[in-house]
Design an enzyme around this catalytic site. Structure first.
Site, short mmCIF file in Angstrom:
data_model
loop_
_atom_site.label_atom_id
_atom_site.label_comp_id
_atom_site.label_asym_id
_atom_site.label_seq_id
_atom_site.Cartn_x
_atom_site.Cartn_y
_atom_site.Cartn_z
N GLU A 185 32.49 14.77 -8.13
CA GLU A 185 32.02 13.85 -8.91
C GLU A 185 32.64 14.01 -10.24
OE1 GLU A 185 28.28 12.17 -8.22
OE2 GLU A 185 27.76 12.57 -10.42
N THR A 198 30.94 8.22 -12.21
CA THR A 198 29.59 7.92 -12.53
C THR A 198 29.77 6.53 -13.30
OG1 THR A 198 29.25 9.03 -14.22
CG2 THR A 198 28.65 10.09 -12.21
N TYR A 199 28.65 5.62 -13.37
CA TYR A 199 28.65 4.49 -14.03
C TYR A 199 27.46 4.58 -15.06
CZ TYR A 199 28.53 -0.47 -14.77
OH TYR A 199 28.34 -1.93 -15.24
N ARG A 222 20.40 2.00 -8.27
CA ARG A 222 19.57 0.92 -8.95
C ARG A 222 19.90 1.51 -10.44
NH1 ARG A 222 13.50 2.20 -9.45
NH2 ARG A 222 14.40 4.08 -10.83
N GLY A 223 19.91 2.90 -10.65
CA GLY A 223 19.82 3.27 -12.06
C GLY A 223 18.62 3.76 -12.27
N ASP A 224 18.39 4.43 -13.47
CA ASP A 224 17.03 4.99 -13.88
C ASP A 224 16.53 4.10 -14.84
OD1 ASP A 224 16.69 7.66 -12.59
OD2 ASP A 224 18.27 8.52 -13.81
N TYR A 254 17.59 11.34 -1.36
CA TYR A 254 17.00 12.37 -2.23
C TYR A 254 16.19 13.41 -1.34
CZ TYR A 254 18.13 8.98 -5.69
OH TYR A 254 18.68 8.17 -6.73
P1 FAD Z 1 16.59 2.93 -5.34
O1 FAD Z 1 17.27 3.09 -3.88
O2 FAD Z 1 16.30 1.53 -5.53
O3 FAD Z 1 15.20 3.85 -5.16
C1 FAD Z 1 14.60 3.82 -6.30
C2 FAD Z 1 12.96 3.99 -6.07
O4 FAD Z 1 12.46 2.78 -5.35
C3 FAD Z 1 12.72 5.21 -4.88
O5 FAD Z 1 11.51 5.62 -5.03
C4 FAD Z 1 12.49 4.33 -3.70
O6 FAD Z 1 11.70 4.87 -2.59
C5 FAD Z 1 12.13 2.93 -4.14
N1 FAD Z 1 12.51 1.95 -3.16
C6 FAD Z 1 13.80 1.68 -2.79
N2 FAD Z 1 14.13 0.55 -2.33
C7 FAD Z 1 12.72 -0.09 -2.05
C8 FAD Z 1 12.38 -1.33 -1.54
N3 FAD Z 1 13.10 -2.34 -0.94
N4 FAD Z 1 11.10 -1.53 -1.66
C9 FAD Z 1 10.19 -0.64 -2.48
N5 FAD Z 1 10.77 0.49 -3.04
C10 FAD Z 1 11.85 0.99 -2.91
N6 FAD Z 1 22.51 6.88 -12.20
C11 FAD Z 1 23.37 6.12 -12.93
O7 FAD Z 1 22.67 5.61 -14.14
N7 FAD Z 1 24.68 6.26 -13.05
C12 FAD Z 1 25.24 6.87 -11.88
O8 FAD Z 1 26.40 6.86 -11.72
C13 FAD Z 1 24.37 7.56 -10.91
N8 FAD Z 1 24.88 8.05 -10.01
C14 FAD Z 1 24.13 8.85 -8.90
C15 FAD Z 1 24.57 9.36 -7.85
C16 FAD Z 1 23.78 10.10 -6.82
C17 FAD Z 1 24.71 10.64 -5.72
C18 FAD Z 1 22.45 10.04 -7.26
C19 FAD Z 1 21.44 10.90 -5.96
C20 FAD Z 1 21.80 9.58 -8.14
C21 FAD Z 1 22.61 9.00 -8.97
N9 FAD Z 1 22.21 8.20 -10.40
C22 FAD Z 1 23.01 7.57 -11.14
C23 FAD Z 1 20.72 8.04 -10.57
C24 FAD Z 1 19.95 6.90 -10.01
O9 FAD Z 1 20.33 5.87 -10.21
C25 FAD Z 1 18.41 7.13 -10.07
O10 FAD Z 1 18.20 8.17 -9.23
C26 FAD Z 1 17.50 5.90 -9.76
O11 FAD Z 1 16.17 6.45 -10.17
C27 FAD Z 1 17.35 5.56 -8.39
O12 FAD Z 1 18.58 4.89 -7.79
P2 FAD Z 1 18.73 4.53 -6.48
O13 FAD Z 1 19.98 3.78 -6.36
O14 FAD Z 1 18.40 5.70 -5.63
O15 FAD Z 1 17.38 3.46 -6.40
#
Ligand code: FAD
Length: 287
Positions: free
Chosen positions: A17, A48-49, A108-110, A144
């Site tokens: 990455e 990353t984005y 989703r993003g933080d 996670y």
């Molecule tokens: P989600 O899958 O949407 O999960 C977020 C939260 O919502 C979790 O607690 C989950 O349990 C809950 N949830 C999910 N789906 C549902 C649903 N349908 N109904 C109710 N609750 C739900 N961030 C960046 O800004 N840029 C990047 O390039 C980046 N790369 C990453 C790469 C990896 C491998 C990882 C592990 C993380 C990365 N992140 C990045 C960070 C990531 O954006 C954050 O961890 C963010 O908080 C969650 O993203 P997610 O896609 O897992 O979200």
């Protein structure tokens, strides 16, 4: 190459990455980083984005395109949706198509304190479903091992992860962890929940003490005693800590491969020396 296809072909997929430079003026540094990483034989490189909410966002597609065209390596472009409307995501997808990128890590993003999220996509699963509807991309998702920081409990988090896979994620990349036991229990929970797609283990070599504090506060990874002893013993000696951090990551990878992990995703922090030392150490284990 479609990333899910890679998992059918390789005993252990090994990927890197990288992140786009934070300052626009530093874009050239990424080409020299990639030139140095090119010969290490990663099966794919992810970009990353907008991570950290700063600059670099707009370079993801361009860098991913160059990884494919200039270096002949499969790229995986990260794409987040928390700050985007449907039209903006469509625009990003078009940009990726034009760059010849066919793999997307849909996130989703933080949440950023004080910034109101957009509402077109509430979860990564919504983005995954949308990209699959548009067609033409292979989609991956994040997972996670030690539970996402916003999830109320591990079971709910796994149920939500299953929604991502049901929406069309064909491969998962894990958050970094330092305790392999946490990863193995997570994989077991995921398999029990009916998640059958390949799960890649995210490994971050820790090479400086400041980095550790930042990471732990961001992602909540637990720190096993073996790891904390290493930090306290070497934190005043940067060269020793770097060597020890690399050795710790190699040790994690050896154990993961021995236990049958499907893939290792190395968070390189854009450091070709770290990527090289780890790649060479585990080269024969990947065959
Ligand atoms: P989600 O899958 O949407 O999960 C977020 C939260 O919502 C979790 O607690 C989950 O349990 C809950 N949830 C999910 N789906 C549902 C649903 N349908 N109904 C109710 N609750 C739900 N961030 C960046 O800004 N840029 C990047 O390039 C980046 N790369 C990453 C790469 C990896 C491998 C990882 C592990 C993380 C990365 N992140 C990045 C960070 C990531 O954006 C954050 O961890 C963010 O908080 C969650 O993203 P997610 O896609 O897992 O979200």
């Amino acid at each position: 190459m479609n990333i899910t296809e890679l998992f059918r072909q390789k005993p252990v997929v090994f990927s890197f990455e990288i992140f786009p430079p934070k300052r626009d003026s530093a874009i050239d540094t990424i080409w020299s980083t990639l030139t140095q990483m090119e010969g290490l034989g990663p099966d794919f490189i992810s970009v990353t984005y907008g991570a950290g909410g700063g600059g670099g966002k707009s370079y993801t597609a361009q860098i991913a395109g160059a990884i494919q065209k200039k270096y002949g390596i499969t790229p995986l472009a990260h794409l987040t949706c928390i700050g985007s409307t449907r039209a903006e995501v469509e625009e990003s997808l078009q940009e990726l198509r034009e760059e010849g990128v066919e793999n997307i890590l849909a996130l989703r993003g933080d949440k950023i304190p004080g910034v109101e999220p957009k509402t077109d996509f509430l979860h990564a699963s919504d983005l995954i479903a949308f990209i699959r509807e548009q067609g033409g991309f292979s989609v991956s998702g994040a997972c996670y091992p030690e539970v996402h920081t916003e999830a109320p409990d591990p079971i709910t988090d796994i149920r939500n992860l299953k929604k991502k896979v049901d929406a069309g994620a064909g491969h998962l990349v894990s958050q970094l962890f330092f305790d392999n036991g946490a990863f193995y229990s997570f994989v077991e929970r995921a398999r029990i929940a009916g998640i059958t797609v390949p799960i890649e283990a995210g490994i971050m070599p820790v090479v400086n003490a400041r980095q550790i504090l930042r990471m732990v506060s961001l992602c909540g990874a637990s720190l096993p005693p073996k790891f904390t002893r290493m930090i306290s013993r070497f934190e005043q000696n940067p060269t020793a800590l770097r060597d020890a951090g690399i050795a710790y990551a190699i040790d994690q990878i050896v154990d993961l491969i021995a236990q049958g992990v499907e893939g290792i995703h190395l968070y390189t922090m854009n450091d070709p020396d770290v990527a090289q030392r780890i790649s060479q150490a585990v080269e024969n284990l990947r065959k």
